[in-house]
Design a protein around this motif. Structure first.
Motif, short mmCIF file in Angstrom:
data_model
loop_
_atom_site.label_atom_id
_atom_site.label_comp_id
_atom_site.label_asym_id
_atom_site.label_seq_id
_atom_site.Cartn_x
_atom_site.Cartn_y
_atom_site.Cartn_z
N SER A 1 -3.71 -1.09 -8.64
CA SER A 1 -2.64 -1.82 -9.31
C SER A 1 -2.45 -3.24 -8.80
CB SER A 1 -1.32 -1.06 -9.17
OG SER A 1 -0.94 -0.99 -7.80
N PHE A 2 -3.06 -3.59 -7.64
CA PHE A 2 -2.89 -4.96 -7.15
C PHE A 2 -4.12 -5.56 -6.49
CE2 PHE A 2 -1.37 -2.16 -3.83
CZ PHE A 2 -1.83 -2.71 -2.64
N LEU A 3 -5.16 -4.78 -6.22
CA LEU A 3 -6.35 -5.35 -5.57
C LEU A 3 -7.64 -5.17 -6.35
CD1 LEU A 3 -5.94 -4.58 -1.77
CD2 LEU A 3 -5.56 -6.72 -2.96
N ASN A 4 -7.81 -4.11 -7.07
CA ASN A 4 -9.10 -3.85 -7.69
C ASN A 4 -9.12 -4.14 -9.19
OD1 ASN A 4 -10.04 -3.10 -5.20
ND2 ASN A 4 -9.92 -0.93 -5.56
N HIS A 5 -8.67 -3.21 -9.98
CA HIS A 5 -8.76 -3.36 -11.43
C HIS A 5 -7.78 -4.38 -11.98
CE1 HIS A 5 -10.48 0.75 -10.83
NE2 HIS A 5 -11.45 0.10 -11.41
N MET B 1 -5.47 -7.52 -10.47
CA MET B 1 -5.26 -8.29 -9.24
C MET B 1 -3.98 -9.11 -9.31
SD MET B 1 -9.00 -9.62 -8.23
CE MET B 1 -10.08 -9.35 -9.61
N ASP B 2 -3.18 -8.97 -8.29
CA ASP B 2 -1.97 -9.77 -8.13
C ASP B 2 -2.38 -11.05 -7.40
OD1 ASP B 2 0.40 -10.96 -7.26
OD2 ASP B 2 1.40 -9.03 -7.00
N VAL B 3 -2.64 -12.11 -8.14
CA VAL B 3 -3.20 -13.33 -7.57
C VAL B 3 -2.27 -13.97 -6.54
CG1 VAL B 3 -4.07 -15.62 -8.13
CG2 VAL B 3 -4.59 -13.71 -9.63
N ALA B 4 -0.99 -14.00 -6.81
CA ALA B 4 -0.05 -14.57 -5.84
C ALA B 4 -0.06 -13.78 -4.54
CB ALA B 4 1.36 -14.60 -6.44
N PHE B 5 -0.15 -12.47 -4.65
CA PHE B 5 -0.21 -11.63 -3.45
C PHE B 5 -1.51 -11.86 -2.69
CE2 PHE B 5 -0.72 -7.40 -1.36
CZ PHE B 5 0.35 -7.53 -0.49
N LEU B 6 -2.62 -12.00 -3.41
CA LEU B 6 -3.90 -12.30 -2.78
C LEU B 6 -3.83 -13.63 -2.02
CD1 LEU B 6 -6.36 -11.15 -5.57
CD2 LEU B 6 -6.05 -10.09 -3.32
N GLN B 7 -3.13 -14.60 -2.57
CA GLN B 7 -2.96 -15.89 -1.90
C GLN B 7 -2.23 -15.69 -0.57
OE1 GLN B 7 -4.03 -18.93 -2.95
NE2 GLN B 7 -4.92 -18.15 -4.81
N ILE C 1 0.84 -1.20 0.00
CA ILE C 1 0.00 0.00 0.00
C ILE C 1 0.87 1.25 0.00
CG2 ILE C 1 -1.59 1.38 1.41
CD1 ILE C 1 -2.89 -1.32 2.24
N ARG C 2 1.92 1.25 0.81
CA ARG C 2 2.81 2.41 0.86
C ARG C 2 3.52 2.64 -0.48
NH1 ARG C 2 4.65 0.46 6.57
NH2 ARG C 2 3.22 1.65 7.86
N ALA C 3 3.90 1.55 -1.13
CA ALA C 3 4.64 1.67 -2.39
C ALA C 3 3.74 2.01 -3.58
CB ALA C 3 5.39 0.37 -2.67
N GLU C 4 2.55 1.40 -3.64
CA GLU C 4 1.72 1.54 -4.84
C GLU C 4 0.39 2.24 -4.62
OE1 GLU C 4 1.42 -2.10 -7.13
OE2 GLU C 4 3.25 -2.84 -6.16
N GLY C 5 -0.03 2.39 -3.37
CA GLY C 5 -1.31 3.04 -3.09
C GLY C 5 -1.25 4.53 -3.38
N LYS C 6 -2.38 5.06 -3.81
CA LYS C 6 -2.47 6.49 -4.09
C LYS C 6 -3.67 7.06 -3.34
CE LYS C 6 -0.45 6.20 -8.72
NZ LYS C 6 0.40 5.13 -8.38
N VAL C 7 -3.44 8.15 -2.62
CA VAL C 7 -4.50 8.81 -1.88
C VAL C 7 -5.14 9.86 -2.77
CG1 VAL C 7 -5.06 10.18 0.16
CG2 VAL C 7 -3.32 8.39 0.30
#
Length: 82
Positions: A25-29, A31-37, A8-14
């Motif tokens: 970039s990794f949860l919504n539009h 998805m980084d499936v390995a990260f979700l695992q 979140i700190r690296a890729e999240g945008k407020v």
């Protein structure tokens, strides 16, 4: 959850007046499936002593994480609509 915090700190945008955290970039539009695992496994570890019979989540953004966690709990996912 340290990995999630770092991501979140690296890729999240407020957006707005610090009201919306975008993690597209990794949860919504996208998805980084390995990260979700990894997140699903961490939920299972943290709630190992609890009886979980289903996972309730919000309609859109929470579904991916809920499904990943449900895999490790071996329970269904229910999502709440607006």
């Amino acid at each position: 959850m340290e990995a999630l915090k770092q991501r979140i700190r690296a890729e999240g945008k407020v957006r707005g007046n610090n009201e919306v955290l975008k993690v597209d970039s990794f949860l919504n539009h996208q998805m980084d499936v390995a990260f979700l695992q990894e997140i699903g496994q961490e939920f299972r570890r943290r709630f190992a002593g609890c009886q979980v019979d289903r996972i309730l989540t919000i309609e859109a953004s929470g579904i991916a994480i809920a499904v990943a966690a449900a895999r490790y709990f071996r329970v269904p996912v229910v999502f709440a609509k607006k």
